[in-house]
Design a protein around this motif. Structure first.
Motif, mmCIF file in Angstrom:
data_model
loop_
_atom_site.group_PDB
_atom_site.id
_atom_site.type_symbol
_atom_site.label_atom_id
_atom_site.label_comp_id
_atom_site.label_asym_id
_atom_site.label_seq_id
_atom_site.Cartn_x
_atom_site.Cartn_y
_atom_site.Cartn_z
ATOM 1 N N MET A 76 4.247 4.425 2.320
ATOM 2 C CA MET A 76 3.984 5.773 2.814
ATOM 3 C C MET A 76 5.121 6.285 3.680
ATOM 4 N N TRP B 175 -5.180 6.557 -0.637
ATOM 5 C CA TRP B 175 -4.748 5.864 -1.848
ATOM 6 C C TRP B 175 -5.776 6.003 -2.949
ATOM 7 N N ASP B 176 -5.303 6.285 -4.162
ATOM 8 C CA ASP B 176 -6.160 6.193 -5.333
ATOM 9 C C ASP B 176 -6.221 4.715 -5.752
ATOM 10 N N LEU C 247 1.451 1.558 -6.621
ATOM 11 C CA LEU C 247 1.314 0.400 -5.756
ATOM 12 C C LEU C 247 1.080 -0.870 -6.557
ATOM 13 N N GLU D 107 1.378 -0.864 2.237
ATOM 14 C CA GLU D 107 0.922 0.513 2.094
ATOM 15 C C GLU D 107 1.585 1.411 3.134
ATOM 16 N N ARG E 90 -3.511 0.245 -9.657
ATOM 17 C CA ARG E 90 -2.610 -0.798 -9.183
ATOM 18 C C ARG E 90 -1.836 -1.358 -10.371
ATOM 19 N N PHE F 250 5.954 -1.659 -4.464
ATOM 20 C CA PHE F 250 5.580 -0.318 -4.903
ATOM 21 C C PHE F 250 6.758 0.303 -5.657
ATOM 22 N N LEU G 112 -0.667 8.949 -3.750
ATOM 23 C CA LEU G 112 -0.596 7.503 -3.575
ATOM 24 C C LEU G 112 -1.504 6.788 -4.554
ATOM 25 N N GLY G 113 -1.033 5.656 -5.076
ATOM 26 C CA GLY G 113 -1.851 4.858 -5.985
ATOM 27 C C GLY G 113 -2.028 5.498 -7.348
#
Length: 422
Positions: free
Chosen positions: A355, A410-411, A342, A351, A414, A329, A304-305
């Motif tokens: 997911m 999440w990383d 994202l 988020e 963005r 996203f 994620l991210g």
């Protein structure tokens, strides 16, 4: 003149105590539950609670606090006894009681162990620090299992004098991982338990509880040491007994925790129940199903991210990924992972939605497959989420989940993109 016994006021201390103020013989008198005075037993209980439990207990903590702390106390006591056996073995290994051993050799061994522990602490925090919030239960249990392995290694070390330094250094690395994982996950659980922004108080009282348990372990250890000295068989037997109790108590402790925030595992359980059965399970039901052991994934991993280049590699793939231009996203698949990029303007609801879509894709794509039809699957996932997400999100809120924040991993990347792609 006030009537004798007339009630003037009542007061409560949370849900734990209720008192009345009445007029008796012209004086103000304070009564508890209609009784004239507290018994000595109740007074002792009150002092014990104020010393070892957070202020305002039980209203100031989560509902699972007492059960978790009970099992946490049991595991801490058994770990204290196991640690005594391991420490005795380590001291014997470095030469305590051996006239031929030198102070310099023992010091070097201890310094090497401490040095490797410091390096291990830094490396583990670098590699896994971001996982300790989202998977607190798994890493908490992992830390305790690794701690038992480290102590067992220390007990065996004196039997291999030629390898003693290497063995204790290995044990030191294990314990450094335990220190980072155990401390960080305890902090994450404290955030969950604190209901009145009283994390510091809960941490302080947890330290008091642990100190009391260690003191009890110390007293029992004073009895054990003469029995196990020069008796390796009894040492190992007692170690396995304490270890079994330690692991059982730790398992019960993490199983008793009921998190109301969604991480990947809990969201996956909730989503699967919703899509299969049409209902959203409560936090209690979901936490009972949540796995607490680290495991090998049977589905496609989710990241994620991530950066855009990890989702798409060409303008054409970018157009495919942006098939819903109003979606906050982008989803793609590379290197055997479902990758989610994202938007910079995404919110917590977005988020959760991203997911959910990633979990649905992960469940339906084989980790070893080539996924030539992936973009078709992405299109289906958008249709499904568009149709069901509003109802799902309302069901999640109604079931008692906290949707104002998440523990999704999440990383920090963005992305901003133009609303229209030519």
């Amino acid at each position: 003149m006030e009537e004798c016994g007339a009630l003037l006021a009542t007061e409560r201390y949370g849900s734990g105590e209720s008192w009345q103020y009445v007029v008796k013989d012209g004086a103000l008198e304070r009564r508890r539950d209609g009784r004239e005075a507290e018994s000595r037993g109740n007074s002792f209980v009150g002092v014990f609670k104020s010393v070892f439990l957070p202020q305002g207990y039980p209203d100031s903590v989560s509902g699972d606090y007492l059960q978790y702390q009970f099992w946490d106390t049991v595991q801490a006591f058994s770990s204290s006894l196991s640690g005594t056996l391991a420490t005795q073995a380590s001291l014997r290994g470095v030469g305590v009681g051996n006239q031929e051993a030198t102070v310099a050799a023992a010091t070097v061994t201890w310094l090497l162990r401490d040095g490797t522990s410091m390096l291990g602490r830094i490396v583990f925090a670098w590699l896994k620090g971001n996982k300790l919030d989202s998977e607190a239960k798994k890493w908490r249990l992992f830390a305790d299992i690794l701690n038992d392995i480290a102590m067992f290694v220390e007990i065996l070390a004196p039997f291999f004098p030629a390898w003693f330094t290497l063995i204790v250094c290995t044990s030191g690395i294990f314990k450094s991982v335990v220190g980072v994982a155990g401390g960080a996950t305890r902090a994450a659980l404290t955030v969950h338990q604190a209901r009145r922004d009283n994390m510091a108080d809960i941490s302080a009282k947890d330290g008091s509880q642990e100190t009391l348990v260690n003191l009890a372990g110390l007293l029992v250890s004073l009895i054990l040491i003469p029995l196990v000295t020069d008796n390796p068989g009894l040492t190992i037997s007692l170690f396995f007994l304490f270890t079994a109790l330690h692991l059982f108590a730790n398992y019960k402790a993490v199983r008793s925790v009921v998190m109301e925030t969604l991480n990947e595992a809990r969201l996956a359980i909730v989503l699967r129940h919703f899509l299969r059965d049409g209902y959203v399970p409560t936090p209690l039901e979901t936490n009972r199903e949540e796995p607490v052991f680290l495991e090998f994934r049977k589905t496609l991993p989710i990241k994620l991210g991530v950066r855009l280049q990890e989702v798409v590699q060409s303008p054409e793939q970018f157009r495919l990924a942006l098939m819903r231009k109003d979606a906050p996203f982008l989803i793609g698949i590379t290197n055997g992972c479902v990758q989610v990029c994202l938007s910079a303007h995404a919110h917590t609801r977005d988020e959760i939605r991203a997911m959910c879509q990633a979990i649905w894709l992960s469940d339906r794509l084989s980790p070893s497959g080539r996924h030539q039809d992936f973009w078709e699957m992405v299109h289906k996932s958008y249709i499904l989420i568009d149709t069901e997400f509003d109802r799902f999100h309302k069901g999640v809120e109604a079931a008692g989940w906290d949707v104002t924040r998440t523990l999704l991993d999440w990383d920090e990347w963005r992305l901003e993109w133009k609303p229209k792609i030519r």
